[in-house]
Design a protein around this motif. Structure first.
Motif, mmCIF file in Angstrom:
data_model
loop_
_atom_site.group_PDB
_atom_site.id
_atom_site.type_symbol
_atom_site.label_atom_id
_atom_site.label_comp_id
_atom_site.label_asym_id
_atom_site.label_seq_id
_atom_site.Cartn_x
_atom_site.Cartn_y
_atom_site.Cartn_z
ATOM 1 N N HIS A 170 41.686 55.560 33.846
ATOM 2 C CA HIS A 170 41.664 57.016 33.673
ATOM 3 C C HIS A 170 41.654 57.778 34.992
ATOM 4 C CE1 HIS A 170 40.104 55.662 29.663
ATOM 5 N NE2 HIS A 170 41.094 56.448 29.310
ATOM 6 N N TYR A 196 47.623 49.599 42.081
ATOM 7 C CA TYR A 196 47.095 48.248 41.951
ATOM 8 C C TYR A 196 46.788 47.619 43.306
ATOM 9 C CZ TYR A 196 48.536 49.086 37.220
ATOM 10 O OH TYR A 196 48.678 49.653 35.975
ATOM 11 N N TRP A 199 36.948 35.031 40.279
ATOM 12 C CA TRP A 199 36.509 33.944 41.132
ATOM 13 C C TRP A 199 37.433 33.804 42.344
ATOM 14 C CZ3 TRP A 199 32.980 31.511 43.155
ATOM 15 C CH2 TRP A 199 33.067 30.192 43.619
ATOM 16 N N ARG A 259 36.288 34.219 46.311
ATOM 17 C CA ARG A 259 36.486 33.150 47.254
ATOM 18 C C ARG A 259 37.151 33.664 48.527
ATOM 19 N NH1 ARG A 259 38.748 28.020 44.090
ATOM 20 N NH2 ARG A 259 40.674 29.133 44.461
ATOM 21 N N SER A 300 26.879 37.647 35.419
ATOM 22 C CA SER A 300 27.061 38.075 34.032
ATOM 23 C C SER A 300 25.734 38.474 33.382
ATOM 24 C CB SER A 300 27.733 36.965 33.220
ATOM 25 O OG SER A 300 26.841 35.890 33.022
ATOM 26 N N HIS A 314 24.394 41.910 34.891
ATOM 27 C CA HIS A 314 25.213 43.098 34.760
ATOM 28 C C HIS A 314 24.558 44.165 33.884
ATOM 29 C CE1 HIS A 314 28.919 45.295 33.256
ATOM 30 N NE2 HIS A 314 28.919 45.505 34.538
#
Lengths: 192, 192, 192, 192
Positions: A30, A55, A116, A120, A159, A162
DNA sequence: AATGAATGAGGGTTCATTCAT
DNA sequence: GATGAATGAACCCTCATTCAT
């Protein structure tokens, strides 16, 4: 560095900071280029001098922010002075969690976008080589095993924490942290 | 149920299945209402008879698919026949992982969109009440503690297995599963 | 034809007429889709319901106008009542020149855009088959020779008369026409 | 000429050559100033020191290339050694056609842009005065009649040979040339 | 209930041109 | 004179949503 060069870097930084602020507030999808340049007080065309598209900006933003995070760990967490590998890992985790709790929008942005692979790369830049870095800490020689262990801990911590940090759900961070810490120690002891 | 009612449900299902297929193939943002109705062989206006907008469709799709997933667990995982709580949990996890490995696009869709809140609702619908469900399995009476435990395990499994299933990264699921299973057992033993 | 169908045809015609008017006034490159829909009093999106892009519109416009031109020839030039092939050709040319002099913007548009290929297609549609049409008039059986002859005359007339009609340069049409007519007769007599 | 002056001329030439190459390759509309200066290895601002805008560049390019073409005719076609006016005209046409066939992109560029007015100017520059030039060849005293004749022949040849050279359509140049030559002779004999 | 033509704001992107250095 | 970063109007095109039929 010439004045022009300097100005360019400033412009780019302003774009990135503005975009970061908007991405975390309104979400990536948005947020329009128009929003970003309006906020950064530039012309639309200027955006395309610095980024190929939205992007590319996003990707560079992720790497940049992840690098920041990790650089702080290296400089401030004090993990190096500790003896026990598990203690070192916990120190690093605590440092990152403290950083994220101070800047929840950073957590929001990073967690939604950090894969991931990107992580890295980010660690790699900050510490030359992330494998060596973790080998030194954990003492695991097998690169594959090392990677699985690091991966597991990072995924577990990021996770679970969060929604704990962002929404105090199901509990707040200070309540959750000891539990999480105990589990991390157990993960480190688990045979691969 | 009248023939008309039946027809309406059929239309709705067709729209949802089509949308799911497109969302998982092309992504939510790149799927247009036009795409959906073209594929489902209906008129654009019809879409708006069944869904308020694109976002409502998405939300209902998530709940629907999560329900499906959980219903399968209840019916097929065989967890009920086991004695040990940890064995039961592992059985449930294995059933879900097997489902997701068969339909990676479902994992992609659910994981990107599934929040803890939605999951809670989905389990609740399938099994009347998710708290009772897990209380029976784990034998933890304190609702708060129970929730933390369930939350931790779900987040751990889903986050670590995401890239493992979708990208075999850092390893493939069959290599990763035993390690993950051992950790789940340890999490269950960890004091809250 | 339903009312809706009728309306669609009307919309399309309005777009084409508006575009034609703008292309001949401001030129193709300087006419934007916005210009066209503003003038035609429609929404921008409507344009894309009828044409894939500006270029498709242009092509269809050329064919449409060329067809018009040729249909008039068939209906009004009276070439059929004449005996001599050369007289027939001259009658056709005169009819076209008269049409173009009345609508110089049509000349401008067609001449700038009409390629031999498009013309062939346009005639083909109007007269089923342009080869048969000219065979009947000129009595040349060899298709290749026929095509060269027709091509030469069309190119000669259209290129010389372009600035004559539009700019009376180097002379006006009525001064130029007898000279041009004499040359056409000679071209027809020239051996291939 | 000073060294500075010389340098300026060199820069300008480089811009024009580069632009010509790009215009004929990618087309005028699809060639950007950026493209031109990148290829010519200059800064964008420099362009505007030599040309007011893109259109001025285009116009000067046309004149320049047309002049080149005609200068070659004067120097190489050998028309002067011939006796018969028609032979002279044919020699000139053949010289030009040979040039254009060797460089079809030049034909493309010139033909799309060359107006009668520009051509007149180009001939004028090369030969001081295009009227005198053709008077000497054709022996037509009346300036008006002379112009009509020259105009007719130029338009006839350039329009018919355009697609013949560029697309071998409807036939190739060597097949078409004798037919065209015969017609040119007849045009020259035609009474004004 | 079902249709699909119509809408138009807003998307990303380009590029001729300017101007401070 | 030369530079190239900056501009911003204008481009083409998309698509969620509406509404007359």
């Amino acid at each position: 560095m010439s004045k022009v060069e300097e100005n360019k870097l400033l412009k780019q930084s302003r774009l990135m900071e503005t975009a970061f602020s908007l991405f975390t507030t309104k979400g990536f999808a948005h947020t329009t280029i128009s929003d970003i340049v309006r906020e950064a007080d530039m012309a639309k065309g200027t955006f395309y001098l610095y980024f190929h598209d939205k992007y590319e900006l996003q990707e560079r933003l992720i790497v940049w922010k992840a690098e920041d995070l990790f650089q702080h760990v290296v400089a401030q967490s004090g993990y190096e002075k500790l003896e026990d590998p598990a203690d070192k890992v916990i120190a690093i985790i605590n440092d990152i969690l403290d950083q994220l709790q101070k800047t929840p929008h950073l957590l929001k942005f990073i967690n939604k976008n950090l894969s991931w692979g990107v992580f890295r790369r980010a660690i790699g830049r900050a510490e030359n080589n992330y494998i060596t870095f973790f080998q030194n800490i954990l003492g695991i020689q097998d690169a594959q095993k090392l990677e699985i262990m690091v991966y597991t801990i990072i995924e577990f911590v990021s996770s679970t924490c969060h929604s704990v940090i962002l929404e105090q759900n199901p509990v707040d961070l200070e309540t959750y942290r000891p539990f999480m810490t105990r589990i991390v120690r157990k993960i480190l002891e688990t045979e691969l």
